[in-house]
Every structure is written in structure tokens, then in C-alpha cells.
Design an enzyme around this catalytic site. Sequence first.
Site, short mmCIF file in Angstrom:
data_model
loop_
_atom_site.label_atom_id
_atom_site.label_comp_id
_atom_site.label_asym_id
_atom_site.label_seq_id
_atom_site.Cartn_x
_atom_site.Cartn_y
_atom_site.Cartn_z
N HIS A 77 -11.18 1.57 59.86
CA HIS A 77 -12.26 0.70 59.31
C HIS A 77 -13.68 0.58 59.60
O HIS A 77 -13.70 0.33 61.03
CB HIS A 77 -11.52 -0.54 59.40
CG HIS A 77 -10.93 -1.29 57.99
ND1 HIS A 77 -10.48 -2.13 57.45
CD2 HIS A 77 -10.19 -0.31 57.58
CE1 HIS A 77 -9.70 -2.02 56.73
NE2 HIS A 77 -9.21 -1.06 56.50
N TYR A 204 -13.50 -11.55 56.07
CA TYR A 204 -13.59 -13.40 56.64
C TYR A 204 -14.19 -14.40 55.63
O TYR A 204 -15.72 -13.73 56.05
CB TYR A 204 -14.15 -13.33 58.00
CG TYR A 204 -13.31 -12.39 59.15
CD1 TYR A 204 -13.13 -10.65 59.20
CD2 TYR A 204 -12.64 -12.81 59.49
CE1 TYR A 204 -12.64 -9.90 60.22
CE2 TYR A 204 -11.70 -12.27 61.28
CZ TYR A 204 -11.96 -11.39 61.17
OH TYR A 204 -10.64 -10.50 61.56
N PRO A 297 -6.52 -16.61 66.52
CA PRO A 297 -6.57 -14.94 65.74
C PRO A 297 -7.58 -14.96 64.91
O PRO A 297 -7.76 -13.30 65.36
CB PRO A 297 -5.19 -14.82 65.08
CG PRO A 297 -4.72 -16.26 64.40
CD PRO A 297 -5.65 -17.35 65.76
N LYS A 301 -7.44 -10.41 68.55
CA LYS A 301 -7.74 -10.34 69.99
C LYS A 301 -5.99 -10.31 70.29
O LYS A 301 -5.88 -9.53 71.77
CB LYS A 301 -8.90 -10.17 70.38
CG LYS A 301 -10.08 -10.25 70.31
CD LYS A 301 -10.62 -9.20 70.49
CE LYS A 301 -11.94 -8.71 70.17
NZ LYS A 301 -12.08 -7.78 69.82
N TYR A 387 -16.02 -7.42 68.46
CA TYR A 387 -14.87 -7.19 66.83
C TYR A 387 -14.30 -5.63 67.28
O TYR A 387 -12.87 -6.00 67.45
CB TYR A 387 -15.04 -7.18 66.43
CG TYR A 387 -14.42 -7.31 65.03
CD1 TYR A 387 -14.32 -8.46 64.46
CD2 TYR A 387 -13.77 -6.33 64.19
CE1 TYR A 387 -12.77 -8.96 63.51
CE2 TYR A 387 -12.52 -6.59 63.68
CZ TYR A 387 -12.26 -7.83 62.85
OH TYR A 387 -11.06 -7.98 62.03
P1 FAD Z 1 5.07 -10.69 72.91
O1 FAD Z 1 4.34 -9.78 71.65
O2 FAD Z 1 4.96 -12.37 73.02
O3 FAD Z 1 6.00 -10.45 73.62
C1 FAD Z 1 7.25 -11.23 74.90
C2 FAD Z 1 8.31 -10.40 74.72
O4 FAD Z 1 9.00 -11.31 76.15
C3 FAD Z 1 8.66 -11.62 73.40
O5 FAD Z 1 9.82 -9.62 72.73
C4 FAD Z 1 9.55 -12.48 73.74
O6 FAD Z 1 11.26 -12.17 72.90
C5 FAD Z 1 10.43 -12.00 75.78
N1 FAD Z 1 10.67 -12.65 76.29
C6 FAD Z 1 10.63 -13.98 75.88
N2 FAD Z 1 11.24 -15.14 76.82
C7 FAD Z 1 12.27 -14.00 77.42
C8 FAD Z 1 13.02 -14.35 79.05
N3 FAD Z 1 12.64 -15.12 79.37
N4 FAD Z 1 12.78 -13.19 79.09
C9 FAD Z 1 13.22 -12.03 78.81
N5 FAD Z 1 12.15 -11.67 78.03
C10 FAD Z 1 11.64 -12.91 77.12
N6 FAD Z 1 -2.67 -10.87 67.39
C11 FAD Z 1 -4.07 -11.13 66.85
O7 FAD Z 1 -4.78 -10.10 67.26
N7 FAD Z 1 -3.67 -10.46 64.81
C12 FAD Z 1 -2.85 -11.27 64.78
O8 FAD Z 1 -2.99 -11.86 63.55
C13 FAD Z 1 -1.36 -12.39 65.50
N8 FAD Z 1 -0.67 -12.91 64.76
C14 FAD Z 1 0.35 -13.56 65.48
C15 FAD Z 1 1.22 -14.31 65.09
C16 FAD Z 1 1.73 -15.52 65.90
C17 FAD Z 1 3.04 -15.58 65.12
C18 FAD Z 1 1.58 -14.37 67.07
C19 FAD Z 1 2.84 -14.91 67.93
C20 FAD Z 1 1.00 -13.87 67.78
C21 FAD Z 1 -0.12 -13.50 67.00
N9 FAD Z 1 -0.68 -12.47 67.20
C22 FAD Z 1 -1.52 -11.98 66.42
C23 FAD Z 1 -0.91 -12.98 68.89
C24 FAD Z 1 -0.25 -11.00 69.54
O9 FAD Z 1 0.51 -10.45 68.33
C25 FAD Z 1 0.10 -11.30 70.61
O10 FAD Z 1 -0.91 -11.62 71.42
C26 FAD Z 1 0.93 -10.07 71.19
O11 FAD Z 1 2.18 -10.67 70.38
C27 FAD Z 1 0.85 -10.78 72.50
O12 FAD Z 1 2.25 -8.93 73.38
P2 FAD Z 1 2.85 -9.42 74.34
O13 FAD Z 1 3.60 -8.20 74.22
O14 FAD Z 1 2.21 -10.15 75.33
O15 FAD Z 1 3.62 -10.85 74.35
C1 DHB Z 2 -5.61 -10.22 60.99
C2 DHB Z 2 -5.62 -11.17 61.96
C3 DHB Z 2 -6.15 -11.53 62.15
O1 DHB Z 2 -6.43 -12.76 62.86
C4 DHB Z 2 -7.74 -11.39 61.82
O2 DHB Z 2 -8.52 -11.62 62.91
C5 DHB Z 2 -7.66 -9.77 61.34
C6 DHB Z 2 -7.02 -9.32 60.86
C7 DHB Z 2 -4.35 -9.41 60.47
O3 DHB Z 2 -2.91 -9.78 60.02
O4 DHB Z 2 -4.24 -8.58 59.79
#
Ligand code: FAD
Ligand code: DHB
Length: 394
Positions: A77, A204, A297, A301, A387
Site C-alpha cells: 500500500h 482511518y 492498535p 505498531k 506509520y
Molecule cells: P504474542 O504474540 O502475544 O506471543 C507471546 C506468546 O507467549 C504467546 O503465544 C503466549 O501463549 C506465550 N506465553 C504466554 N505465557 C507463557 C508462559 N508462561 N510460558 C510459555 N509461553 C507463554 N497489533 C497491531 O499492530 N495491529 C492489530 O490489529 C493488533 N491486534 C491485536 C489484537 C489482539 C487481541 C492482541 C492481543 C494484540 C493485537 N496486536 C495488534 C498486537 C500484536 O498482535 C502483538 O504486538 C504481537 O502479537 C506481539 O508479538 P509477541 O510475540 O511479542 O507476543
Molecule cells: C489493522 C490493525 C490496526 O491496528 C491498524 O492500525 C491497521 C490495520 C488490521 O488489523 O488490519
Amino acid sequence: MSHVTSRTQVAIIGAGPAGLLLSHLLAARGIDSVVLETRSQEYVGARIRAGILEQSSVDLLTDVGLGDRLAREGDQHRGIYLQFPHERHHLDFMDLIGRSVYVYGQTEVQKDLVEARAAAGQQWVYEISDTALHDLDTDRPSVTYTDADGNPQRLEADAIAGCDGSFGPSRSAIPGGTTWERTYPYSWFGILADVAPSTDELIYAWHPNGFALHSMRSETVSRLYLQVEPGTDPDSWSDDRIWDELATRLGHGQDGWELNPGPITDKSVLPMRSYVHAPMSHGRLFLAGDAAHIVPPTGAKGLNLAIADVALLAPALAELVGKGDARLADAYSDTALRRVWRCTHFSWWMTTMLHHNGDPFDAQLQLSQLRWVTSSKAGATGLAENYAGMPFEI
Ligand code: FAD
Ligand code: DHB
């Protein structure tokens, strides 16, 4: 029962994008790791979360051999639309800063990571419980856990990477430190729908009823969000109500634009909060991704920040455990936090500019700011730089 002990160079807690990408980057540097995860591989792979990758994230994934499907199926995009009543403006990041973003869901990033790590014979243990961290102040830290068959295990390592998200045990294993927190007084209601997106790039939208976002996952799948009250039960909204409210806030009918509704396949409500924990390391424990910080969100980021953390952490750990050189590891927390705070500020700024909080004075400030960002090259460039993502060093 006594623990069965095994050994690796880096014990990685969490098999989300941060944990699996770290294992991949370490392997490329000849460093062994074992990934420990509470959930099943299927559960982690199916979680619907982020959808937008910054240019730097795409470049990194491509450089380390994870970019083939992304190049084929990801959708580049040039920018985004910013909308407020009666006006929709396109911000073209490519024209403004020569960088862009990609639509490629976290589910797809996760799939690519699992496939690559499986092919490389990565050691991982899913469905563990009782994760506990030990001896972080020594050069022989360990993680104990119970495996899926109920056997107590101890994994010894040279270093531990806490990639266990916002609810994992790693962050609280760091004594002292500081946490900065902000809870926003609204939530996002997210839906996934089997319908072609009604827009070529993300919209947005500021609206007196509240913020709305039109995003997408592919040519046939749309992802949309509505600002709602915290605690909203997703099942309390009918599909018709969701589409009607999206149509109102996104400007259905304005200048001939139409929002096409379709079957909703997933509904969830996400709280909006921000926190940062510092330092991001203690002794031989290093935090990465949501384990150390959460951003609201708006601005997409969270996933990108997790990728940026491990891009920094992998060389630091390789120097530490491979060569005994602690310089990068010692600098990791301070270096990572500079980018974390940049993204925390940008996410706060986008959130504050776009969400209605009921205060008429704030609403006028938001509209004035939106007019400025969409009409001034300086304003638009600032948004675009943040962004599309700053280079990884920042
Ligand atoms: P995670 O993906 O959370 O992975 C951490 C892992 O550690 C998980 O699999 C968990 O099960 C595991 N874990 C937890 N405790 C333990 C333990 N005790 N022992 C072993 N393993 C464990 N970001 C965006 O930019 N846009 C979005 O639209 C967006 N939507 C989101 C929606 C939701 C519901 C959530 C929760 C987050 C969203 N995010 C979004 C944020 C983004 O998904 C996260 O920033 C990203 O997943 C971070 O990755 P991570 O690997 O740090 O953590
Ligand atoms: C999406 C999520 C966001 O937080 C955003 O700023 C843009 C896109 C998405 O889930 O596609």
C-alpha cells in the site's frame, strides 16, 4: 518428581512472532535455541491480530528468507486515507518519504515462521505449564516447566529471551524497574468478513459516533474496527447493527462511495492500553515484544515493534553467548526503548487524534489537527515517517 534437565544456548519463552523470529535469526548466526509455549501450535497460529507490516519489517523478513509468500500474497500500500465528516484525504507515503507498508496478516507471518523453523528442525515444546525463570543473575539461568505429559522439565541456557506477551511470567521476573501505563477509555470492536474490501487502501475515520477503520486481509477478506465502550459484549451487536454503524462512520454514500457488507466470520473486542516496562533486561534475561510493551492498535505498531526488538536482540545474544562479548547485550534495553517510546508516542498521537471522547473542545482540536495533517506536507510527512516505520536503529 525431579526435573529432567536439558541444555541450549538461548531459552526462548513464547512462540508468538517475537519468539519464533528470534529463533530464526539466532539460527542464522549459528546459535541454538529451544522455544517454550503454553498454547498449542494451532491455537497460536489461528489468533487474529495485526495486519500491517512496515517497510523495515518486510525488508528484514525478506533478508532472512521469510519473504517469498509475502512477496506473492502481501499487498503493498502506498499510503492510507484519513477521513473526517465530508472529507477523505489520501496520504501517499511513497510520494512523501519513499517508503510504504504491506497488508499481510500476523496469521500469515506466523505460518511462514512455523514452516521455516519446522524445516530447520527447530526445537520447540508446546502446551507447557508452570513456566518459571531461575538464576537470572548467573551465567547459567534456567527455565522450569511441566510438559504436556505432566513431566517436570528444566531447560538450562546461557541466556533467556522473554517473548511471552503481556501476560507471561518474564516481565515480573525482573526485580524493580519502572512501568509506565495508560488505559484508554474506549475499546475496539474488530470484525473479519468474507467480502472484498470496499477500498484500495486503509481508511482511518474520525466520526462524532466514534472512530472507525476499514482494513483488509486479502482481495476477498475485509477487517474492520469500531470504537466502542470498554466491556462491550461482541455478541450484543447484531451483524446488521455492526454494518450500519460502519457505514455511517465510514461515510457510505459520500461522493458515491459504498461500503459492501458480507458474512462476518470473527468478532472480538480489544481493550486499548499502553505500557512500557524498563529496563527490558536483567542479568541474562532479555524481554522482547509485548512482554515489554503494549501500544494501542491505532497506527498498527504492535507486531512491527516485536519484529524490531528481536532484530536488535538476535545479534546482541549471538555476541553474548557465541563470543562472550556483552557490549550489545548491555546496550539492548536502552537502544530498544528509544524505538519503543517513538512508537508509543505515535500510537498515542493517532489514538488521541481519531477517537471521540465526548468532549466538544477536544473534538474541535482533533478536527483542526486532521485538517493540518491532511493539508500540510510537513504534517503528512511526520505521519508517514512514523506509520511506514523508522529504520531499525532508531
Ligand atoms: P504474542 O504474540 O502475544 O506471543 C507471546 C506468546 O507467549 C504467546 O503465544 C503466549 O501463549 C506465550 N506465553 C504466554 N505465557 C507463557 C508462559 N508462561 N510460558 C510459555 N509461553 C507463554 N497489533 C497491531 O499492530 N495491529 C492489530 O490489529 C493488533 N491486534 C491485536 C489484537 C489482539 C487481541 C492482541 C492481543 C494484540 C493485537 N496486536 C495488534 C498486537 C500484536 O498482535 C502483538 O504486538 C504481537 O502479537 C506481539 O508479538 P509477541 O510475540 O511479542 O507476543
Ligand atoms: C489493522 C490493525 C490496526 O491496528 C491498524 O492500525 C491497521 C490495520 C488490521 O488489523 O488490519
